[in-house]
Design a protein around this motif. Structure first.
Motif, PDB file in Angstrom:
ATOM      1  N   ARG A 100       1.479   9.426  -5.732  1.00 41.37           N
ATOM      2  CA  ARG A 100       1.558  10.874  -5.256  1.00 41.37           C
ATOM      3  C   ARG A 100       2.777  11.316  -6.448  1.00 41.37           C
ATOM      4  NH1 ARG A 100       2.298   8.595  -0.918  1.00 41.37           N
ATOM      5  NH2 ARG A 100       1.042   8.737   0.856  1.00 41.37           N
ATOM      6  N   ALA A 101       3.561  10.788  -7.034  1.00 45.95           N
ATOM      7  CA  ALA A 101       4.545  11.118  -7.653  1.00 45.95           C
ATOM      8  C   ALA A 101       3.949  11.370  -9.318  1.00 45.95           C
ATOM      9  CB  ALA A 101       5.657   9.915  -8.124  1.00 45.95           C
ATOM     10  N   MET A 102       3.163  10.705  -9.607  1.00 42.66           N
ATOM     11  CA  MET A 102       2.183  10.612 -10.957  1.00 42.66           C
ATOM     12  C   MET A 102       1.369  11.756 -10.716  1.00 42.66           C
ATOM     13  SD  MET A 102       1.399   6.806 -11.730  1.00 42.66           S
ATOM     14  CE  MET A 102       0.045   7.003 -12.401  1.00 42.66           C
ATOM     15  N   TYR A 103       0.687  12.125  -9.475  1.00 49.02           N
ATOM     16  CA  TYR A 103      -0.265  13.162  -9.236  1.00 49.02           C
ATOM     17  C   TYR A 103       0.480  14.533  -9.441  1.00 49.02           C
ATOM     18  CZ  TYR A 103      -3.824  16.212  -7.251  1.00 49.02           C
ATOM     19  OH  TYR A 103      -4.691  17.231  -6.865  1.00 49.02           O
ATOM     20  N   ASP A 104       1.615  14.658  -8.598  1.00 47.52           N
ATOM     21  CA  ASP A 104       2.448  15.676  -8.482  1.00 47.52           C
ATOM     22  C   ASP A 104       2.869  16.208 -10.115  1.00 47.52           C
ATOM     23  OD1 ASP A 104       2.354  15.740  -6.070  1.00 47.52           O
ATOM     24  OD2 ASP A 104       4.384  15.014  -5.492  1.00 47.52           O
ATOM     25  N   ASP A 105       3.123  15.322 -10.906  1.00 50.26           N
ATOM     26  CA  ASP A 105       3.762  15.684 -12.117  1.00 50.26           C
ATOM     27  C   ASP A 105       2.426  16.269 -12.760  1.00 50.26           C
ATOM     28  OD1 ASP A 105       6.293  14.819 -11.939  1.00 50.26           O
ATOM     29  OD2 ASP A 105       5.830  12.551 -12.906  1.00 50.26           O
ATOM     30  N   VAL A 106       1.288  15.653 -12.672  1.00 46.45           N
ATOM     31  CA  VAL A 106       0.212  16.540 -13.417  1.00 46.45           C
ATOM     32  C   VAL A 106      -0.136  17.832 -12.681  1.00 46.45           C
ATOM     33  CG1 VAL A 106      -2.356  16.221 -13.630  1.00 46.45           C
ATOM     34  CG2 VAL A 106      -0.741  14.266 -13.957  1.00 46.45           C
ATOM     35  N   VAL A 107      -0.074  17.664 -11.551  1.00 41.73           N
ATOM     36  CA  VAL A 107      -0.257  19.237 -10.745  1.00 41.73           C
ATOM     37  C   VAL A 107       0.472  20.291 -11.350  1.00 41.73           C
ATOM     38  CG1 VAL A 107      -0.470  20.757  -8.714  1.00 41.73           C
ATOM     39  CG2 VAL A 107      -1.335  18.465  -8.869  1.00 41.73           C
ATOM     40  N   ARG A 108       1.991  19.865 -11.517  1.00 44.20           N
ATOM     41  CA  ARG A 108       2.897  20.763 -11.955  1.00 44.20           C
ATOM     42  C   ARG A 108       2.827  21.383 -13.522  1.00 44.20           C
ATOM     43  NH1 ARG A 108       6.881  16.984 -10.255  1.00 44.20           N
ATOM     44  NH2 ARG A 108       6.901  17.212  -8.001  1.00 44.20           N
ATOM     45  N   GLN A 109       1.942  20.585 -14.260  1.00 43.00           N
ATOM     46  CA  GLN A 109       1.577  20.908 -15.622  1.00 43.00           C
ATOM     47  C   GLN A 109       0.744  22.270 -15.505  1.00 43.00           C
ATOM     48  OE1 GLN A 109       0.274  17.485 -17.731  1.00 43.00           O
ATOM     49  NE2 GLN A 109       2.054  16.266 -17.475  1.00 43.00           N
ATOM     50  N   GLY A 110       0.072  22.434 -14.480  1.00 41.13           N
ATOM     51  CA  GLY A 110      -0.906  23.231 -14.423  1.00 41.13           C
ATOM     52  C   GLY A 110      -1.924  23.118 -15.414  1.00 41.13           C
ATOM     53  N   VAL A 111      -2.873  24.387 -15.581  1.00 42.14           N
ATOM     54  CA  VAL A 111      -4.099  24.272 -16.524  1.00 42.14           C
ATOM     55  C   VAL A 111      -3.714  25.217 -17.606  1.00 42.14           C
ATOM     56  CG1 VAL A 111      -6.550  25.118 -16.415  1.00 42.14           C
ATOM     57  CG2 VAL A 111      -5.535  24.567 -14.398  1.00 42.14           C
ATOM     58  N   PRO A 112      -4.315  24.480 -18.732  1.00 44.63           N
ATOM     59  CA  PRO A 112      -3.957  25.183 -20.005  1.00 44.63           C
ATOM     60  C   PRO A 112      -4.618  26.563 -20.290  1.00 44.63           C
ATOM     61  CG  PRO A 112      -4.411  22.867 -20.317  1.00 44.63           C
ATOM     62  CD  PRO A 112      -4.618  23.231 -18.981  1.00 44.63           C
ATOM     63  N   ASP A 113      -4.061  27.467 -20.875  1.00 41.72           N
ATOM     64  CA  ASP A 113      -4.711  28.743 -21.117  1.00 41.72           C
ATOM     65  C   ASP A 113      -6.327  28.606 -21.557  1.00 41.72           C
ATOM     66  OD1 ASP A 113      -2.564  30.111 -19.917  1.00 41.72           O
ATOM     67  OD2 ASP A 113      -1.936  30.425 -22.008  1.00 41.72           O
ATOM     68  N   GLN A 169       0.810  -1.216   0.039  1.00 42.78           N
ATOM     69  CA  GLN A 169       0.087  -0.019  -0.181  1.00 42.78           C
ATOM     70  C   GLN A 169       0.759   1.222   0.196  1.00 42.78           C
ATOM     71  OE1 GLN A 169      -2.561  -0.178   3.296  1.00 42.78           O
ATOM     72  NE2 GLN A 169      -3.802  -2.095   2.469  1.00 42.78           N
ATOM     73  N   SER A 170       1.861   1.090   0.766  1.00 42.17           N
ATOM     74  CA  SER A 170       2.923   2.459   0.788  1.00 42.17           C
ATOM     75  C   SER A 170       3.514   2.786  -0.530  1.00 42.17           C
ATOM     76  CB  SER A 170       3.846   2.125   1.981  1.00 42.17           C
ATOM     77  OG  SER A 170       4.735   3.243   1.896  1.00 42.17           O
ATOM     78  N   ARG A 171       4.008   1.571  -1.096  1.00 45.05           N
ATOM     79  CA  ARG A 171       4.638   1.768  -2.544  1.00 45.05           C
ATOM     80  C   ARG A 171       3.746   2.492  -3.568  1.00 45.05           C
ATOM     81  NH1 ARG A 171       8.340  -3.687  -3.273  1.00 45.05           N
ATOM     82  NH2 ARG A 171       9.868  -3.283  -1.735  1.00 45.05           N
ATOM     83  N   ILE A 172       2.217   1.953  -3.437  1.00 41.20           N
ATOM     84  CA  ILE A 172       1.311   2.307  -4.408  1.00 41.20           C
ATOM     85  C   ILE A 172       1.134   3.839  -4.034  1.00 41.20           C
ATOM     86  CG2 ILE A 172      -1.014   2.173  -5.057  1.00 41.20           C
ATOM     87  CD1 ILE A 172      -0.827  -1.155  -4.685  1.00 41.20           C
ATOM     88  N   GLY A 173       0.909   4.195  -2.752  1.00 41.33           N
ATOM     89  CA  GLY A 173       0.679   5.487  -2.460  1.00 41.33           C
ATOM     90  C   GLY A 173       1.808   6.602  -2.806  1.00 41.33           C
ATOM     91  N   HIS A 174       3.092   6.039  -2.772  1.00 43.91           N
ATOM     92  CA  HIS A 174       4.475   6.862  -3.491  1.00 43.91           C
ATOM     93  C   HIS A 174       4.144   6.901  -4.675  1.00 43.91           C
ATOM     94  CE1 HIS A 174       6.241   7.385   0.611  1.00 43.91           C
ATOM     95  NE2 HIS A 174       6.231   6.085   0.859  1.00 43.91           N
ATOM     96  N   GLN A 175       3.807   6.008  -5.329  1.00 43.82           N
ATOM     97  CA  GLN A 175       3.811   6.103  -6.976  1.00 43.82           C
ATOM     98  C   GLN A 175       2.619   6.925  -7.470  1.00 43.82           C
ATOM     99  OE1 GLN A 175       5.849   4.845  -9.416  1.00 43.82           O
ATOM    100  NE2 GLN A 175       7.185   4.261  -7.779  1.00 43.82           N
TER     101      GLN A 175
END
Length: 75
Positions: free
Chosen positions: A34-47, A26-32
């Motif tokens: 979070r890493a994927m979600y963080d990448d998506v959040v960093r992309q931001g919202v298109p104009d 469960q911990s490993r899945i959670g870390h993965q």
């Protein structure tokens, strides 16, 4: 008549356990995730999407200011 028993769930983590994931998995899945979600959040919202959201917000605010009880700004 024979009594039929449902098949028992057997996992590779041990006999008698009913499915589920151990804490380490469960911990490993959670870390993965979070890493994927963080990448998506960093992309931001298109104009284009940001502009559409602003338009929808302004339409909703205008209908609330006008006092139209039949509309809440959503079609």
């Amino acid at each position: 008549m024979k009594d039929l028993k449902p098949p028992q769930n057997r996992t590779s983590t041990g006999a008698g356990k009913q499915g589920g994931l151990n804490a380490e998995i469960q911990s490993r899945i959670g870390h993965q995730l979070r890493a994927m979600y963080d990448d998506v959040v960093r992309q931001g919202v298109p104009d284009r999407f940001a502009d559409l959201i602003r338009q929808l917000d302004s339409q909703e605010a205008a209908s609330q200011i006008a006092g139209d009880p039949t509309k809440d700004g959503r079609e």
